[in-house]
Design a protein around this motif. Structure first.
Motif, PDB file in Angstrom:
ATOM      1  N   CYS A  79       7.753  14.192  -1.209  1.00 28.46           N
ATOM      2  CA  CYS A  79       6.854  13.117  -0.810  1.00 28.46           C
ATOM      3  C   CYS A  79       5.728  13.682   0.038  1.00 28.46           C
ATOM      4  CB  CYS A  79       7.624  12.062  -0.005  1.00 28.46           C
ATOM      5  SG  CYS A  79       6.622  10.719   0.681  1.00 28.46           S
ATOM      6  N   ALA A  80       4.540  13.109  -0.119  1.00 30.19           N
ATOM      7  CA  ALA A  80       3.404  13.432   0.753  1.00 30.19           C
ATOM      8  C   ALA A  80       2.648  12.135   1.032  1.00 30.19           C
ATOM      9  CB  ALA A  80       2.482  14.454   0.092  1.00 30.19           C
ATOM     10  N   VAL A  81       2.269  11.940   2.280  1.00 27.43           N
ATOM     11  CA  VAL A  81       1.540  10.749   2.716  1.00 27.43           C
ATOM     12  C   VAL A  81       0.301  11.202   3.475  1.00 27.43           C
ATOM     13  CG1 VAL A  81       1.620   8.665   4.144  1.00 27.43           C
ATOM     14  CG2 VAL A  81       3.645   9.371   2.847  1.00 27.43           C
ATOM     15  N   VAL A  82      -0.840  10.624   3.132  1.00 27.50           N
ATOM     16  CA  VAL A  82      -2.114  11.074   3.696  1.00 27.50           C
ATOM     17  C   VAL A  82      -2.944   9.869   4.123  1.00 27.50           C
ATOM     18  CG1 VAL A  82      -4.174  12.480   3.298  1.00 27.50           C
ATOM     19  CG2 VAL A  82      -2.104  12.896   1.954  1.00 27.50           C
ATOM     20  N   HIS A  83      -3.549   9.948   5.308  1.00 25.78           N
ATOM     21  CA  HIS A  83      -4.622   9.005   5.627  1.00 25.78           C
ATOM     22  C   HIS A  83      -5.780   9.786   6.225  1.00 25.78           C
ATOM     23  CE1 HIS A  83      -3.386   8.719   9.944  1.00 25.78           C
ATOM     24  NE2 HIS A  83      -2.167   8.755   9.466  1.00 25.78           N
ATOM     25  N   SER A  84      -6.995   9.294   5.987  1.00 22.63           N
ATOM     26  CA  SER A  84      -8.181  10.081   6.321  1.00 22.63           C
ATOM     27  C   SER A  84      -9.389   9.190   6.508  1.00 22.63           C
ATOM     28  CB  SER A  84      -8.463  11.098   5.203  1.00 22.63           C
ATOM     29  OG  SER A  84      -8.707  10.425   3.980  1.00 22.63           O
TER      30      SER A  84
ATOM     31  N   GLU B 164       4.702  10.627  -4.592  1.00 25.34           N
ATOM     32  CA  GLU B 164       6.133  10.911  -4.774  1.00 25.34           C
ATOM     33  C   GLU B 164       6.302  11.700  -6.066  1.00 25.34           C
ATOM     34  OE1 GLU B 164       9.016  10.299  -3.264  1.00 25.34           O
ATOM     35  OE2 GLU B 164       8.681   8.729  -1.757  1.00 25.34           O
ATOM     36  N   ASP B 165       7.105  12.762  -6.003  1.00 27.87           N
ATOM     37  CA  ASP B 165       7.426  13.560  -7.196  1.00 27.87           C
ATOM     38  C   ASP B 165       6.176  13.982  -7.965  1.00 27.87           C
ATOM     39  OD1 ASP B 165      10.198  13.475  -6.750  1.00 27.87           O
ATOM     40  OD2 ASP B 165      10.313  11.484  -7.663  1.00 27.87           O
ATOM     41  N   GLY B 166       5.166  14.407  -7.233  1.00 26.36           N
ATOM     42  CA  GLY B 166       3.950  14.918  -7.865  1.00 26.36           C
ATOM     43  C   GLY B 166       3.021  13.858  -8.407  1.00 26.36           C
ATOM     44  N   GLU B 167       3.292  12.589  -8.135  1.00 23.97           N
ATOM     45  CA  GLU B 167       2.524  11.489  -8.715  1.00 23.97           C
ATOM     46  C   GLU B 167       1.900  10.640  -7.608  1.00 23.97           C
ATOM     47  OE1 GLU B 167       3.464   8.518 -12.303  1.00 23.97           O
ATOM     48  OE2 GLU B 167       4.732   8.153 -10.549  1.00 23.97           O
ATOM     49  N   LEU B 168       0.633  10.270  -7.783  1.00 22.05           N
ATOM     50  CA  LEU B 168      -0.025   9.363  -6.848  1.00 22.05           C
ATOM     51  C   LEU B 168       0.493   7.956  -7.106  1.00 22.05           C
ATOM     52  CD1 LEU B 168      -2.100   8.735  -4.668  1.00 22.05           C
ATOM     53  CD2 LEU B 168      -3.855   8.631  -6.459  1.00 22.05           C
ATOM     54  N   ARG B 169       1.317   7.448  -6.211  1.00 21.29           N
ATOM     55  CA  ARG B 169       1.965   6.155  -6.415  1.00 21.29           C
ATOM     56  C   ARG B 169       1.086   4.991  -5.967  1.00 21.29           C
ATOM     57  NH1 ARG B 169       7.461   6.095  -6.422  1.00 21.29           N
ATOM     58  NH2 ARG B 169       7.134   3.861  -6.841  1.00 21.29           N
ATOM     59  N   THR B 170       0.573   5.078  -4.738  1.00 21.43           N
ATOM     60  CA  THR B 170      -0.284   4.006  -4.223  1.00 21.43           C
ATOM     61  C   THR B 170      -1.424   4.614  -3.433  1.00 21.43           C
ATOM     62  OG1 THR B 170       1.598   2.484  -4.045  1.00 21.43           O
ATOM     63  CG2 THR B 170      -0.395   1.903  -2.825  1.00 21.43           C
ATOM     64  N   THR B 171      -2.632   4.116  -3.665  1.00 24.30           N
ATOM     65  CA  THR B 171      -3.805   4.600  -2.948  1.00 24.30           C
ATOM     66  C   THR B 171      -4.765   3.442  -2.721  1.00 24.30           C
ATOM     67  OG1 THR B 171      -5.637   6.186  -2.993  1.00 24.30           O
ATOM     68  CG2 THR B 171      -4.978   5.260  -5.098  1.00 24.30           C
ATOM     69  N   PHE B 172      -5.475   3.478  -1.616  1.00 26.39           N
ATOM     70  CA  PHE B 172      -6.478   2.449  -1.366  1.00 26.39           C
ATOM     71  C   PHE B 172      -7.478   2.936  -0.321  1.00 26.39           C
ATOM     72  CE2 PHE B 172      -2.830   1.518   1.368  1.00 26.39           C
ATOM     73  CZ  PHE B 172      -3.402   1.368   2.627  1.00 26.39           C
ATOM     74  N   GLU B 173      -8.685   2.396  -0.438  1.00 32.64           N
ATOM     75  CA  GLU B 173      -9.669   2.510   0.632  1.00 32.64           C
ATOM     76  C   GLU B 173      -9.631   1.232   1.456  1.00 32.64           C
ATOM     77  OE1 GLU B 173     -14.474   2.960   1.404  1.00 32.64           O
ATOM     78  OE2 GLU B 173     -13.682   3.121  -0.636  1.00 32.64           O
ATOM     79  N   TRP B 174      -9.686   0.099   0.786  1.00 35.26           N
ATOM     80  CA  TRP B 174      -9.513  -1.196   1.432  1.00 35.26           C
ATOM     81  C   TRP B 174      -8.225  -1.804   0.892  1.00 35.26           C
ATOM     82  CZ3 TRP B 174     -11.162  -2.995   5.706  1.00 35.26           C
ATOM     83  CH2 TRP B 174     -11.118  -4.356   5.995  1.00 35.26           C
ATOM     84  N   PRO B 175      -7.352  -2.362   1.740  1.00 30.29           N
ATOM     85  CA  PRO B 175      -6.002  -2.740   1.300  1.00 30.29           C
ATOM     86  C   PRO B 175      -5.946  -3.814   0.226  1.00 30.29           C
ATOM     87  CG  PRO B 175      -6.451  -3.527   3.538  1.00 30.29           C
ATOM     88  CD  PRO B 175      -7.540  -2.571   3.191  1.00 30.29           C
ATOM     89  N   THR B 176      -7.005  -4.590   0.037  1.00 33.07           N
ATOM     90  CA  THR B 176      -6.985  -5.619  -1.002  1.00 33.07           C
ATOM     91  C   THR B 176      -7.231  -5.041  -2.396  1.00 33.07           C
ATOM     92  OG1 THR B 176      -9.332  -6.092  -0.651  1.00 33.07           O
ATOM     93  CG2 THR B 176      -7.756  -7.408   0.600  1.00 33.07           C
ATOM     94  N   THR B 177      -7.681  -3.773  -2.470  1.00 32.65           N
ATOM     95  CA  THR B 177      -7.952  -3.128  -3.754  1.00 32.65           C
ATOM     96  C   THR B 177      -7.183  -1.820  -3.810  1.00 32.65           C
ATOM     97  OG1 THR B 177     -10.177  -4.083  -3.757  1.00 32.65           O
ATOM     98  CG2 THR B 177      -9.746  -2.321  -5.321  1.00 32.65           C
TER      99      THR B 177
END
Length: 255
Positions: free
Chosen positions: A115-120, A134-147
């Protein structure tokens, strides 16, 4: 999983180093089960010794970024071991130069089997990003939480609401205003079990690595697509060979 919320990270708004990080950009990454030296190796970083404390890490970056180096995207990353859910994690911090140095290919490799978790934040504008791999796959990503994006964009919805995010425009307009950057820290803790504090970053001994600028992609051609005031359109694709040889290019006075 902890019950942390955005309120538990109110300290970031009185932190001098984080105020600076907001101005110049930063990336904070948490990687499960991979030692700091191996994380830096995957990032193709050149070892640069160690330093103690986030202020010293920032000084290392400032020394790298001399006057006039406006387009140099290389950076200094600092990494150290922290305890979290499921064992040891590596925290990687980079402050400065737009803060966007953790490339997707690094995160895919580092999260393979884990697992890797990033905020920037890129500083300036600003734009804020959150990525969960997770497991080499981008599971969830967002710039603004509604999108949200990723392979499972809604997998974290309940946790995001718990830490304080508004997940719809209606929620944002009618709900309690929450510090979204503090919420990012809280969401990262929910996923990793790692509590990031001012003291943790101030007192840690960082392994340093110099990460060179990503090479520019080789260009193969250009497209010209212009529509004039009368609605007349000019569209043409030119290969690199045509441009470099001059063959097939329009000349002055020729349409």
């Amino acid at each position: 999983m902890t019950s942390v919320t955005a309120r538990d990270y109110a300290w970031i708004r009185s932190s001098r180093w984080f105020g600076y990080a907001q101005e110049v950009g930063y990336t904070l990454t948490l990687v499960r089960g991979v030692a700091p030296s191996e994380v830096l190796r995957v990032m193709e970083a050149e070892p640069r010794g160690t330093c103690v404390g986030v202020n010293a890490l920032i000084e290392e970056q400032d020394e790298l970024s001399g006057p006039g180096d406006y387009w140099d995207a290389s950076f200094i990353a600092g990494a150290f071991t922290v305890s979290g859910e499921g064992g040891d994690w590596t925290l990687v911090l980079h402050v400065g130069e737009g803060g966007m140095g953790m490339q997707p290919r690094f995160l895919e490799a580092l999260s393979d089997g884990g697992c890797a978790v990033v905020h920037s934040s890129n500083g300036g504008k600003p734009m804020y990003f959150f990525h969960w791999y997770e497991d080499g796959e981008l599971r969830t990503t967002f710039e603004w939480p509604t999108t949200r994006g990723g392979s499972t964009p809604d997998a974290l919805n309940s946790v995001m609401r718990d830490v304080g995010y508004a997940l719809s425009d209606d929620d944002w307009q009618t709900g309690e205003r929450v510090d979204t950057k503090a919420a990012a820290f809280a969401l990262a803790e929910r996923l990793t079990g790692v509590r990031v504090t001012e003291e943790l970053l101030r007192d840690a001994e960082y392994q340093l690595g110099y990460v060179p600028e990503e090479p520019a992609e080789e260009w193969t051609g250009v497209v010209i697509d212009i529509t004039d005031a009368d609605g007349e359109r000019f569209y043409r694709e030119f290969t690199r060979d045509e441009i470099e040889s001059g063959d097939g290019l329009p000349t002055r006075g020729r349409t």
